[in-house]
Design an enzyme around this catalytic site. Structure first.
Site, PDB file in Angstrom:
ATOM      1  N   CYS A 184       0.784  -1.191  -0.063  1.00  0.00           N
ATOM      2  CA  CYS A 184       0.024   0.055   0.009  1.00  0.00           C
ATOM      3  C   CYS A 184       0.832   1.236  -0.053  1.00  0.00           C
ATOM      4  CB  CYS A 184      -0.959   0.100   1.316  1.00  0.00           C
ATOM      5  SG  CYS A 184      -2.442   1.072   0.803  1.00  0.00           S
ATOM      6  N   HIS A 204      -3.578  -5.172   0.093  1.00  0.00           N
ATOM      7  CA  HIS A 204      -3.128  -5.846   1.336  1.00  0.00           C
ATOM      8  C   HIS A 204      -3.113  -7.283   1.210  1.00  0.00           C
ATOM      9  CE1 HIS A 204      -3.095  -2.014   3.741  1.00  0.00           C
ATOM     10  NE2 HIS A 204      -3.731  -1.683   2.642  1.00  0.00           N
ATOM     11  N   GLU A 233      -1.886  -9.453   3.067  1.00  0.00           N
ATOM     12  CA  GLU A 233      -2.023  -9.901   4.606  1.00  0.00           C
ATOM     13  C   GLU A 233      -3.201 -10.388   5.124  1.00  0.00           C
ATOM     14  OE1 GLU A 233      -0.715  -6.889   3.793  1.00  0.00           O
ATOM     15  OE2 GLU A 233      -1.834  -5.415   5.245  1.00  0.00           O
TER      16      GLU A 233
END
Ligand code: GLN
Length: 541
Positions: free
Chosen positions: A382, A508, A510
């Site tokens: 990001c 993202h 994650e």
């Protein structure tokens, strides 16, 4: 009939309720039951989106674009679920809904009160998640600590749910700290006893008590907890310190908690199966290699600010049989003393996470430059993706003072700029570009190798993006935008083909990483760090 498990916490916050809640879910899943989990946050914010990660920990983004409490991240990782916005209930949402109804005239003639109007709204939100998710068991964790003023309406609501849903369909689990005194090494149960009393004062008698203690509680502590908690000894469990958080369901289940819960809720008796989970835990705990990663960020002071990123790196590490050591470095270090950037040589990889605002941005850019010039594996997420674009524009394309307009609104080369649809937006809550969006992957790129697909969906949370006017220039100089939005106008992934591993994404990854199913960009990064450490000429994917 759906069953409800409610989890409360005592003595202090951050005692591990989220992990216990996730672990209960895991125990039920391991027996083949379907579960979902709700987090109640008694703060007045409508969602977590406007809170500073430094104070409150990261904002977890769900598939549907909810900006939620980080505990939803633990539920999703432990239970491999994709939860919805509605799985995070806050005081702000509840009051907003009730006040809107009042203005509409739904309660005409009546005085609107906490009981029953606020509590009814809370119960109906919990039940609507239950109805939507079609599960066997709904777990509801009440954030904060028993006794907090803000938590009272929620505790009252869950108290009433026992009356309405029936004893056999509801279960109260109370998690509280049992400290060990430094000097005498004694386990002290008094604070826990007080928190149970506080819960009873509200009208809730716990069915299960989980003592959070550095070590397994001794027989004396267990006896006291049962006696003063008015529960049988076999309803007391201990969440003691373990090497990895992912062991918690296993240690609680070994103590009989899974069977106890099923029996108490009248669920059919079933044997548990943790095969897959144990394989992951084994891999995590028995690494053959180690890599050291520098995380250059600005919320480095609080580990919870980057919890999903840390976990994604760990999941990737387990998949590579590698222990990932994450070193948090304050980005401003490199601004105050630029020569300190040389310390990054000692690391196997450089990671620049999400971020907002100018503080530390130049330090992050310095770290990215160092990674690019020294062929050190780099992953940017990001803000990290945006700053990698800025660095390339400045130092490779020669665009002097190129920047993001978030940092320098007057930059002569605004390579990162506000997204067009963001212009004119003044309200700050839930107005970023949020949640899962489709991304088209360019064939024959590193991205394609990592994702093994031409189309992916990834979660977002941003206002700024690569300025389309600069894309041609950046690509001419060798930067490859290997992932884009379906209309081609939004840059989602960048990579440098001539680098050992230089990869960054606007999204993202994650948030989608799970134990045993690492996210491709994190997996690729950790693999590259390891391969470079093992002196392989090229990372092998
Ligand atoms: N501040 C940047 C933006 O709003 C990046 C956001 C982020 O890193 N999540 O676009």
């Amino acid at each position: 009939m759906v069953k409800y498990v409610f989890v409360t916490g005592g003595v202090l916050s951050s005692v591990g309720k989220g992990i216990v809640t996730s672990s209960i879910g895991k125990m039920l899943q391991a027996r083949g039951f379907k579960v979902t989990a709700i987090k109640i946050d008694p703060y007045v914010n409508v969602d977590a989106g406007t809170m500073n990660p430094y104070m409150h920990g990261e904002v977890y983004v769900t598939e549907d674009g909810g900006e939620t409490d980080l505990d939803l991240g633990w539920y999703e990782r432990f239970l491999d679920l994709n939860l919805k916005k509605e799985n995070n209930i806050t005081t702000g949402q509840v009051y907003r809904a009730v006040i809107e109804k009042e203005r509409r005239g739904d309660f005409l003639g009546r005085c609107v009160q906490i009981v029953p109007h606020i509590t009814n709204e809370i119960k109906s939100r919990i039940r609507s998640v239950a109805a939507d998710s079609k599960v066997d068991v709904v777990l509801t964790e009440v954030g904060g600590t028993v006794g907090d003023i803000e938590g009272l309406p929620f505790l009252e609501a869950i108290r009433q749910m026992r009356l309405e849903e029936g004893y056999e369909n509801t279960l109260y689990v109370h998690v509280a700290l049992v400290p060990i005194l430094d000097v005498t090494k004694e386990m002290k149960t008094k604070p826990l006893q007080h928190s149970v009393n506080e819960l009873r004062r509200i009208g809730i008698q716990p069915d299960i008590i989980v003592a959070r203690c550095p070590q397994m509680i001794d027989a004396e502590a267990l006896r006291k907890i049962a006696l003063f908690g008015t529960i049988p000894e076999n309803a007391v469990f201990c969440s003691y310190n373990v090497e990895s958080i992912y062991q918690v369901p296993l240690i609680l289940d070994e103590q009989g908690m899974g069977d106890f819960i099923c029996k108490r809720l009248g669920l059919p008796e079933r044997k548990s199966n943790y095969d897959e989970w144990k394989r992951f835990v084994e891999a995590l705990l028995n690494p053959e290699h180690e890599v050291r990663i520098a995380l250059v960020g600005k919320y480095a002071g609080l580990v919870d600010s980057y919890v999903s990123m840390n976990e994604a790196l760990r999941h990737a590490g387990a998949a590579c049989k590698t222990k990932v050591r994450i070193h948090h470095i304050e980005a401003e270090t490199f601004e105050k003393s630029p020569s300190k950037v040389e310390m990054l040589k000692e690391f196997d990889g450089i990671f620049v996470p999400y971020g907002f605002g100018p503080r530390g941005a130049e330090g992050k850019i310095a770290a990215i430059k160092f990674a690019r010039e020294n062929n050190i594996p780099f992953l940017g997420i990001c803000f990290g993706f945006q700053l990698a674009t800025v660095e390339f524009a400045r130092n490779v394309c020669g665009l002097k003072d190129a920047n993001s307009t978030e940092i320098d609104p007057n930059s002569p080369h605004p390579v990162i700029d506000l997204m067009p649809e963001q212009r004119g937006i003044e309200l700050k809550g839930a107005t970023m570009r949020l949640g899962a969006h489709k991304i088209i992957i360019k064939p024959n790129t590193l991205a394609h190798k990592l994702y093994q697909s031409e189309e992916i969906f990834e979660r977002h949370r941003h206002r700024f993006e690569v300025n389309i006017d600069y894309v041609e220039k950046l690509e001419k100089e060798g930067l490859v935008f290997s992932g884009r939005s379906p209309d081609g106008r939004r840059m989602e992934i960048l990579e440098l083909p001539n680098h050992y591993f230089f990869f960054a994404s606007q999204f993202h990854g994650e948030f989608k990483s799970r134990p045993g199913k690492p996210d491709p960009e994190y997996h690729g990064f950790v693999k590259a760090c390891l391969d470079r450490k093992l002196r392989k000429a090229k990372p092998e994917f």
